[in-house]
Design a protein around this motif. Structure first.
Motif, PDB file in Angstrom:
ATOM      1  N   ALA A   5       0.868  -1.181   0.000  1.00 36.61           N
ATOM      2  CA  ALA A   5       0.000   0.000   0.000  1.00 36.61           C
ATOM      3  C   ALA A   5       0.899   1.223   0.000  1.00 36.61           C
ATOM      4  CB  ALA A   5      -0.907  -0.004   1.229  1.00 36.61           C
ATOM      5  N   PHE A   6       0.659   2.122  -0.951  1.00 38.57           N
ATOM      6  CA  PHE A   6       1.480   3.333  -1.050  1.00 38.57           C
ATOM      7  C   PHE A   6       0.568   4.545  -0.886  1.00 38.57           C
ATOM      8  CE2 PHE A   6       5.920   4.158  -2.469  1.00 38.57           C
ATOM      9  CZ  PHE A   6       5.930   5.517  -2.207  1.00 38.57           C
ATOM     10  N   ASN A  11       4.667  13.939  -6.496  1.00 42.78           N
ATOM     11  CA  ASN A  11       5.868  14.027  -7.321  1.00 42.78           C
ATOM     12  C   ASN A  11       6.941  13.014  -6.943  1.00 42.78           C
ATOM     13  OD1 ASN A  11       4.878  16.145  -8.869  1.00 42.78           O
ATOM     14  ND2 ASN A  11       5.663  17.701  -7.469  1.00 42.78           N
ATOM     15  N   MET A  12       7.013  12.664  -5.650  1.00 44.73           N
ATOM     16  CA  MET A  12       7.989  11.682  -5.188  1.00 44.73           C
ATOM     17  C   MET A  12       7.362  10.290  -5.072  1.00 44.73           C
ATOM     18  SD  MET A  12      10.940  13.149  -4.820  1.00 44.73           S
ATOM     19  CE  MET A  12      11.809  11.987  -3.764  1.00 44.73           C
ATOM     20  N   GLY A  13       6.240  10.206  -4.374  1.00 43.07           N
ATOM     21  CA  GLY A  13       5.625   8.911  -4.130  1.00 43.07           C
ATOM     22  C   GLY A  13       5.142   8.223  -5.391  1.00 43.07           C
ATOM     23  N   GLY A  14       4.639   8.995  -6.351  1.00 43.49           N
ATOM     24  CA  GLY A  14       4.132   8.392  -7.586  1.00 43.49           C
ATOM     25  C   GLY A  14       5.182   7.585  -8.325  1.00 43.49           C
ATOM     26  N   PRO A  15       6.326   8.184  -8.649  1.00 43.54           N
ATOM     27  CA  PRO A  15       7.356   7.404  -9.345  1.00 43.54           C
ATOM     28  C   PRO A  15       7.960   6.289  -8.497  1.00 43.54           C
ATOM     29  CG  PRO A  15       8.074   9.688  -8.995  1.00 43.54           C
ATOM     30  CD  PRO A  15       6.627   9.628  -8.646  1.00 43.54           C
ATOM     31  N   VAL A  27       0.901  -3.010  -6.225  1.00 47.59           N
ATOM     32  CA  VAL A  27       0.854  -1.760  -5.473  1.00 47.59           C
ATOM     33  C   VAL A  27      -0.571  -1.203  -5.499  1.00 47.59           C
ATOM     34  CG1 VAL A  27       1.788   0.568  -5.220  1.00 47.59           C
ATOM     35  CG2 VAL A  27       3.259  -1.280  -6.067  1.00 47.59           C
ATOM     36  N   ARG A  28      -1.080  -0.986  -4.300  1.00 44.16           N
ATOM     37  CA  ARG A  28      -2.405  -0.382  -4.125  1.00 44.16           C
ATOM     38  C   ARG A  28      -2.192   0.966  -3.460  1.00 44.16           C
ATOM     39  NH1 ARG A  28      -5.666  -4.064  -0.535  1.00 44.16           N
ATOM     40  NH2 ARG A  28      -7.482  -3.411  -1.742  1.00 44.16           N
ATOM     41  N   VAL A  60       3.059  -4.550   3.246  1.00 47.13           N
ATOM     42  CA  VAL A  60       3.914  -3.389   3.481  1.00 47.13           C
ATOM     43  C   VAL A  60       3.099  -2.128   3.208  1.00 47.13           C
ATOM     44  CG1 VAL A  60       6.008  -2.154   2.788  1.00 47.13           C
ATOM     45  CG2 VAL A  60       5.982  -4.670   2.800  1.00 47.13           C
ATOM     46  N   VAL A  61       3.272  -1.128   4.068  1.00 47.96           N
ATOM     47  CA  VAL A  61       2.632   0.177   3.864  1.00 47.96           C
ATOM     48  C   VAL A  61       3.742   1.232   3.791  1.00 47.96           C
ATOM     49  CG1 VAL A  61       1.077   1.931   4.797  1.00 47.96           C
ATOM     50  CG2 VAL A  61       0.550  -0.516   5.107  1.00 47.96           C
TER      51      VAL A  61
END
Length: 292
Positions: A5-6, A11-15, A27-28, A60-61
């Motif tokens: 889970a993200f 701008n940072m988390g997306g890539p 990835v959810r 994982v989160v």
């Protein structure tokens, strides 16, 4: 492969999340910004309607959020949905005390926690070349290392929980000072008649070399990929630099540490943000130097 889970797909988390998908992980994700959601879907991330829904069933989160208050709010929301023994990795840049409070909250529910802020900016997030500075249990760090290896080029365990954040604010205090020093020196060079390329060729191979020059050169030309060649579109925004320097300033005050240059850098970036340039790259301070 792991179900991750993200939370925070900007701008940072997306890539970062997209690189995990490329490596074969499920990835959810969740983000409050529609544009971030749309881009995440295009990169193979399953975007859910809430952070809690994204976390349900994940092993994982990972959180990548703007501040400690939001990290705490998200953890409060998602912890009831997390399976026992979930690994939480917070890659936000927050205060050391906030990281330790987050760890206590997570561990009290039977989960594991690492604080793992990053260096490398948007370019590093896209390329999977971030540097992770990690605080937490050594065994838990070992478990998370394969994920760090996907998203970055190096991951260093710096100590117990909070140590990652401690290194991050120290590192960014150095960067803030360096970026201003490079700007001042380049403006002085201009006014002495130096060609910027000549300045770069000498200093980048001399004792004045730093990331602020060799990667984030604040004038167009010498480093074609630097933000100066693209109207200072941020790799690392001045507003974020300002936030990190204020975290460093608070830590200086809490520990009774003198840092004349660190305090000056904090004041300089505050002026940059107050002048309306927080959305420009941190190298934009060269324009502030010129204006002065």
């Amino acid at each position: 492969m792991t179900t991750i889970a993200f939370i925070g797909l900007g701008n940072m988390g997306g890539p970062m999340a997209a690189n995990l998908v490329k490596a074969g992980h499920t990835v959810r994700g969740f983000d409050v910004v529609p544009q971030a959601q749309e881009k995440a879907r295009a990169n193979g991330i399953e975007v859910l309607e809430s952070a809690a829904q994204a976390v349900a069933g994940a092993q994982v989160v990972i959180t990548m959020l703007p501040n400690g208050k939001l990290v705490d709010a998200v953890l409060t929301e998602v912890l009831p949905s997390a399976s026992k023994g979930t690994l939480f990795i917070d890659s936000s840049t927050i205060a050391v005390a906030d990281a330790r409070a987050a760890a206590e909250k997570v561990q009290a529910e039977g989960h594991r926690f690492l604080d793992a802020p990053v260096s490398g900016g948007i370019t590093g997030a896209d390329a999977g070349t971030l540097a992770f500075m990690v605080g937490g249990d050594e065994e838990v760090f070992g478990e998370a290392r394969p994920l760090f290896d996907v998203m970055g080029r190096v991951a260093t365990r710096c100590g117990d929980v909070g140590a990652g954040q401690a290194v991050k604010i120290c590192n960014n205090m150095i960067l803030g000072v360096h970026q201003i020093a490079i700007a001042e020196a380049m403006v002085l060079g201009e006014r002495l008649g130096l060609d910027p390329q000549a300045f770069f060729d000498v200093v980048s191979n001399s004792t004045g070399a730093s990331w602020a020059l060799t990667t984030n050169c604040p004038v167009p030309g010498p480093v074609p990929t630097s933000p100066a060649n693209n109207d200072f579109k941020p790799g690392f925004a001045s507003a974020l630099m300002n936030k990190d320097l204020n975290l460093a300033k608070a830590a200086l005050e809490e520990t009774g540490t003198s840092a004349v240059l660190g305090q000056a850098a904090c004041a300089f970036y505050q002026e940059t943000v107050d002048a309306g340039f927080g959305d420009k790259d941190c190298s934009y301070v060269i324009e502030q130097v010129r204006d002065r």
